[in-house]
Write an enzyme that holds these catalytic residues in place. Structure first.
Site, PDB file in Angstrom:
ATOM      1  N   GLU A  68      19.968  10.401 -16.950  1.00 21.54           N
ATOM      2  CA  GLU A  68      18.842  10.142 -16.043  1.00 21.54           C
ATOM      3  C   GLU A  68      19.267   9.715 -14.640  1.00 21.54           C
ATOM      4  OE1 GLU A  68      19.813   8.411 -18.612  1.00 21.54           O
ATOM      5  OE2 GLU A  68      19.436   6.271 -18.474  1.00 21.54           O
ATOM      6  N   CYS A  96      22.872   6.446 -25.050  1.00 22.56           N
ATOM      7  CA  CYS A  96      23.670   5.213 -25.067  1.00 22.56           C
ATOM      8  C   CYS A  96      23.328   4.347 -26.289  1.00 22.56           C
ATOM      9  CB  CYS A  96      23.473   4.483 -23.735  1.00 22.56           C
ATOM     10  SG  CYS A  96      24.717   3.223 -23.441  1.00 22.56           S
ATOM     11  N   TYR A  97      22.695   3.204 -26.083  1.00 23.23           N
ATOM     12  CA  TYR A  97      22.310   2.380 -27.237  1.00 23.23           C
ATOM     13  C   TYR A  97      21.491   3.197 -28.233  1.00 23.23           C
ATOM     14  CZ  TYR A  97      19.992  -1.193 -30.064  1.00 23.23           C
ATOM     15  OH  TYR A  97      19.523  -1.932 -31.123  1.00 23.23           O
ATOM     16  N   LYS A 119       8.141   6.033  -5.297  1.00 16.50           N
ATOM     17  CA  LYS A 119       7.461   6.231  -4.010  1.00 16.50           C
ATOM     18  C   LYS A 119       7.080   7.691  -3.738  1.00 16.50           C
ATOM     19  CE  LYS A 119       6.227   4.069  -0.202  1.00 16.50           C
ATOM     20  NZ  LYS A 119       5.620   2.722  -0.170  1.00 16.50           N
ATOM     21  N   HIS A 132      24.564   8.540 -19.447  1.00 16.59           N
ATOM     22  CA  HIS A 132      23.181   8.455 -18.949  1.00 16.59           C
ATOM     23  C   HIS A 132      22.805   9.694 -18.138  1.00 16.59           C
ATOM     24  CE1 HIS A 132      22.310   4.295 -20.121  1.00 16.59           C
ATOM     25  NE2 HIS A 132      23.624   4.148 -20.015  1.00 16.59           N
ATOM     26  N   SER A 188      -4.257  -2.481   2.706  1.00 21.05           N
ATOM     27  CA  SER A 188      -3.443  -2.905   3.847  1.00 21.05           C
ATOM     28  C   SER A 188      -3.284  -1.778   4.857  1.00 21.05           C
ATOM     29  CB  SER A 188      -2.065  -3.320   3.355  1.00 21.05           C
ATOM     30  OG  SER A 188      -1.371  -2.175   2.894  1.00 21.05           O
ATOM     31  N   GLY A 189      -3.643  -0.547   4.437  1.00 17.33           N
ATOM     32  CA  GLY A 189      -3.384   0.586   5.322  1.00 17.33           C
ATOM     33  C   GLY A 189      -2.050   1.237   4.997  1.00 17.33           C
ATOM     34  N   GLY A 190      -1.277   0.627   4.104  1.00 16.53           N
ATOM     35  CA  GLY A 190      -0.017   1.214   3.657  1.00 16.53           C
ATOM     36  C   GLY A 190      -0.301   2.270   2.586  1.00 16.53           C
ATOM     37  N   VAL A 191       0.754   3.010   2.222  1.00 12.77           N
ATOM     38  CA  VAL A 191       0.575   4.128   1.300  1.00 12.77           C
ATOM     39  C   VAL A 191       0.124   3.657  -0.084  1.00 12.77           C
ATOM     40  CG1 VAL A 191       1.751   6.113   0.269  1.00 12.77           C
ATOM     41  CG2 VAL A 191       2.474   5.267   2.493  1.00 12.77           C
ATOM     42  N   ASP A 192       0.780   2.629  -0.609  1.00 11.07           N
ATOM     43  CA  ASP A 192       0.536   2.272  -2.008  1.00 11.07           C
ATOM     44  C   ASP A 192      -0.882   1.762  -2.249  1.00 11.07           C
ATOM     45  OD1 ASP A 192       3.186   2.885  -2.117  1.00 11.07           O
ATOM     46  OD2 ASP A 192       3.880   0.816  -2.221  1.00 11.07           O
ATOM     47  N   SER A 193      -1.318   0.813  -1.422  1.00 13.39           N
ATOM     48  CA  SER A 193      -2.664   0.282  -1.674  1.00 13.39           C
ATOM     49  C   SER A 193      -3.703   1.358  -1.372  1.00 13.39           C
ATOM     50  CB  SER A 193      -2.921  -0.990  -0.870  1.00 13.39           C
ATOM     51  OG  SER A 193      -2.957  -0.736   0.511  1.00 13.39           O
ATOM     52  N   SER A 194      -3.422   2.253  -0.436  1.00 10.44           N
ATOM     53  CA  SER A 194      -4.379   3.313  -0.124  1.00 10.44           C
ATOM     54  C   SER A 194      -4.535   4.274  -1.304  1.00 10.44           C
ATOM     55  CB  SER A 194      -3.917   4.124   1.091  1.00 10.44           C
ATOM     56  OG  SER A 194      -3.798   3.286   2.203  1.00 10.44           O
ATOM     57  N   GLY A 202      20.178   0.406 -23.766  1.00 12.08           N
ATOM     58  CA  GLY A 202      19.785  -1.001 -23.849  1.00 12.08           C
ATOM     59  C   GLY A 202      21.013  -1.864 -23.936  1.00 12.08           C
TER      60      GLY A 202
END
Ligand code: XMP
Length: 511
Positions: free
Chosen positions: A171, A83-84, A367, A169, A223-229, A56
């Site tokens: 990660e 870290c923090y 993603k 870090h 929309s036909g895109g991956v995320d909204s599907s 942080g």
């Protein structure tokens, strides 16, 4: 399953928090991010096998520094402070934190000692350091297990109490074998077994969404895109017919794409789907418009109008489903620099739709995790691995004004390009590839006839973040085949060029 074995990530406003959660998930352990000031009882209730304090930007001495309940250190639950998080552990347990004259930043060799945290490591490891404050004296009971030339205490441990701190870090990718450090914490210190899987995410999400939404109604813009599907199918599994999806087909999708989307959602998943064929309406609004940003604005606004009109027919809904994923959250959180392109996403938030709450079931996922979720849900691979497609669609791939004829030319040329790329198996390798209808006509010869027709540009890029990209080295033979098919099969095209510009200085799209 998640309650059997979960790890809490306590959020001290670090910029990599979701990345920590993701790394934990990669180790097949469920993790949950909670605010730093979560009451201790709530933490105990969750029976975590371990706790990770994030980094942080604050200094522990600042008046408004985020601090957790000190009793957390007495619970006997293993804690890893990053870290923090390490500085806060030190400060709270009576060690000393000081401010360095200058910030230490970058990939730095860290000398490390034997520790359950560093099992399988050599004596030094390259780690990303990014700090100004540093621990100058560890609390009683701790030993130093890491240092750099600038930072005498880069890692510390109290094995008996299972408390660990690292200044760097683990990660981020810049830290070599960073995930191994997290894994060591989870398995060597917290005794996790690693039984959580992406399928557990799907099951847990369905259960949580079902509890949250009950028998109320939700609306989703598809929309036909991956995320909204993926968001839509997840919601459908949770609440079935109480979900309605509105698919505004603006007519600017790739060849046959509108029908494919409809087929998957209506026939394969039996989702309540309203498809609005609004091509004429969009083309009328776009007639004569040549300026890219104006095109985006018109399409974005018109999309919302159409969506609202359809939503009104349904009446009040309780929830609006959004396919927001974690990179969208970071992007909007951190704000953007100068507007190069407005990137109006179709599926943006409509202003006047009546709903009570927003549901964003993919908000914590990256993603590739969204794709895994999609596969778990049984969404076909060709949709799950669909390359990114801009909200304004082909409108920004037709340079200059848009007409139905031009749209058809572009759709046909683009379909040939995609088909040939897939035929040689390059479709998973190229990150984005498409045809552009340039506004340029040139002279050609076909048979014995002079032609004066359009030039198609082919664009393909290799990129991981889409912020920068290099043009793809597509084999000449393949380019030749695509070019010859396009000029032979697509009327009104007599020339094909290949774009060999990277981003920057060009952008991926031509408009
Ligand atoms: P550029 O052209 O800016 O594109 O290099 C980067 C990525 O963003 C996509 N893109 C858009 N996506 N609405 C979107 O939803 C837009 O207006 C838009 N413009 C570009 C582009 O396809 C690429 O993946």
């Amino acid at each position: 399953m998640k309650n059997d074995e979960s790890v809490i990530i306590l959020d001290f406003y670090g910029q990599y928090n979701q990345l920590i959660a993701r790394r934990v998930r990669e180790c097949n352990v469920y993790s949950e991010i909670l605010p730093f000031n979560t009451p201790i009882d709530k933490i105990i209730e969750k029976k975590p096998k371990g706790i990770i304090f994030t980094g942080g930007p604050a200094s522990v001495y600042a008046d408004d520094a985020p601090k957790c309940d000190p009793k957390i250190f007495d619970l006997g639950i293993p804690i890893l402070g990053i870290c923090y998080g390490m500085q806060l552990m030190t400060y709270t347990l009576g060690g000393t934190v000081l401010r360095a004259e200058k910030r230490e930043y970058g990939e730095t060799p860290v000398n490390i000692s034997t520790s359950p945290l560093f099992e399988g490591f050599e004596n030094t490891n390259i780690c990303l350091m990014s700090h100004t404050d540093f621990v100058s004296q560890v609390p009683v009971g701790f030993e130093v297990i890491g240092n750099t030339s600038n930072c005498p205490i880069a890692a510390m441990q109290n094995v008996d109490k299972k408390l660990y701190g690292i200044q760097f870090h683990p990660e981020v990718n810049n830290t070599v074998k960073g995930t191994q450090i997290i894994k060591n914490f989870l398995f060597n210190v917290c005794n996790c077994t690693g039984t959580w899987k992406m399928s557990s995410f799907v099951q847990d999400s369905i259960k949580t969404l079902r509890e949250r939404i009950g028998d109320k109604k939700a609306l989703c813009a598809l929309s036909g895109g991956v995320d909204s599907s993926v968001a839509a199918v997840l919601l459908h599994k949770a609440i079935g017919k109480n979900l309605t999806c509105i698919f505004v087909d603006h007519g600017l999708l790739r060849k046959n794409e509108g029908d494919e989307v409809e087929n998957i959602f209506r026939n394969q998943f039996d989702i309540n789907l309203i498809r609005v064929n609004a091509k004429d309406r969009f083309l009328a609004k776009l007639a004569g418009v040549t300026e890219p940003e104006k095109k985006r604005k018109i399409i974005g606004e018109e999309f919302i109008r159409v969506f609202e009109e359809e939503a009104k027919k349904i009446g009040t809904v309780d929830y609006l489903v959004q396919g927001t994923i974690y990179p969208d959250v970071i992007e909007s959180g951190l704000g953007k620099g100068a507007t190069i392109k407005s990137h109006h996403n179709v599926g943006g938030l409509p202003d006047y739709v009546d709903f009570k709450e927003i549901v964003e079931p993919l908000r914590d996922l990256f993603k590739d995790e969204v794709r895994k979720t999609g596969l778990e849900l049984g969404i076909p691979e060709n949709l799950v691995f669909r390359q990114p497609f801009p909200g304004p669609g082909l409108a920004i791939r037709i340079i200059g004004d848009i007409t139905d004829d031009k749209l058809n030319i572009l759709k046909d040329a683009d379909a040939i390009f995609r088909e040939e790329v897939a035929n040689v198996g390059l479709d998973k390798e190229l990150n984005q590839y498409f045809a552009v209808l340039t506004n340029l006509k040139s002279v050609g010869v076909m048979g014995d006839e002079r032609t004066y027709d359009y030039t198609i540009a082919l664009r393909s890029v290799t990129t991981s973040d889409f912020m920068t990209a290099t043009w793809s080295r597509i084999p000449y033979d393949l380019l030749e085949k695509i070019s010859s098919r396009i000029v032979n099969e697509v009327k009104h095209v007599n020339r094909v060029v290949y774009d060999i510009t990277s981003k920057p200085p060009a952008t991926i799209e031509w408009e």
